[in-house]
Write an enzyme that holds these catalytic residues in place. Structure first.
Site, PDB file in Angstrom:
ATOM      1  N   PRO A  49       0.793  -1.238   0.000  1.00 25.95           N
ATOM      2  CA  PRO A  49       0.000   0.000   0.000  1.00 25.95           C
ATOM      3  C   PRO A  49       0.823   1.285   0.000  1.00 25.95           C
ATOM      4  CG  PRO A  49       0.062  -0.924   2.199  1.00 25.95           C
ATOM      5  CD  PRO A  49       0.780  -1.902   1.300  1.00 25.95           C
ATOM      6  N   CYS A  50       1.555   1.520  -1.086  1.00 25.93           N
ATOM      7  CA  CYS A  50       2.370   2.727  -1.181  1.00 25.93           C
ATOM      8  C   CYS A  50       1.506   3.982  -1.149  1.00 25.93           C
ATOM      9  CB  CYS A  50       3.253   2.687  -2.433  1.00 25.93           C
ATOM     10  SG  CYS A  50       2.364   2.432  -3.963  1.00 25.93           S
ATOM     11  N   HIS A  51       0.215   3.857  -1.459  1.00 28.15           N
ATOM     12  CA  HIS A  51      -0.678   5.014  -1.383  1.00 28.15           C
ATOM     13  C   HIS A  51      -0.862   5.493   0.055  1.00 28.15           C
ATOM     14  CE1 HIS A  51      -3.289   1.480  -0.903  1.00 28.15           C
ATOM     15  NE2 HIS A  51      -4.092   2.268  -0.192  1.00 28.15           N
TER      16      HIS A  51
END
Length: 178
Positions: free
Chosen positions: A140-142
């Site tokens: 989940p780089c967001h």
């Protein structure tokens, strides 16, 4: 193989593509068809530059549905971690991706500096690993944000805003720093 599906989420069409062999080699998504095609090309090129043997011919799999289930909260990100091949990923990137996936849960965020502190590295190194993430959504780089705003997102900030809003993290989406 490349498995693609289009889903309706939060009143939007979302294209999800997964490049896979025995495991997931790469994931991409977009909120419009033209951007999705560009994302597939960008992901394929990235994986090939990293030495991954990419077969982009059409293939059926449940992977796009599983990625959708992560977006809408039916599955935890960590539930798909064992499905990732980690081919072409450096040991540093893998350490960052695994820590992020296991520790920053849906509905929460961490700053680049906070993630860097947890892994004893620099925020710039974290930013580079996030930019190169071949498994967005699952890794989940967001959920990694700047200390003074939402930060950046590859390929488009609109995707980060969409994912954070679906997860209910609206306080970060009102500060769109590009």
């Amino acid at each position: 193989m490349l498995s693609v599906d289009v889903f309706e989420m939060a009143g939007r069409k979302v294209w999800i593509g997964v490049i896979h062999e025995k495991k997931i080699q790469g994931i991409t998504f977009a909120l419009d068809g033209a951007q999705f095609r560009a994302n597939i090309e960008r992901l394929s090129d990235f994986l090939e530059r990293r030495g991954v043997d990419v077969d982009a011919s059409d293939g059926e799999s449940d992977y796009p549905s599983l990625v959708r289930d992560v977006i809408v909260g039916r599955l935890e990100n960590e539930d798909l971690l064992l499905e990732l091949s980690f081919e072409g990923v450096t040991p540093f990137e893998r350490r960052v991706y695994e820590w992020l996936t296991k520790n920053v849960k849906r509905g929460s965020v961490i700053t680049y500096g906070g993630l860097a502190g947890a892994l004893n590295t620099s925020p710039r190194a974290i930013g580079g690993a996030m930019r190169r993430n071949p498994y967005p959504i699952v890794v989940p780089c967001h959920r990694v944000v700047a200390s003074d705003g939402i930060g950046h997102y590859t390929p488009r900030l609109e995707g980060k805003v969409f994912l954070l809003e679906i997860e209910g993290v609206k306080e970060w989406t009102s500060s769109r720093r590009t």
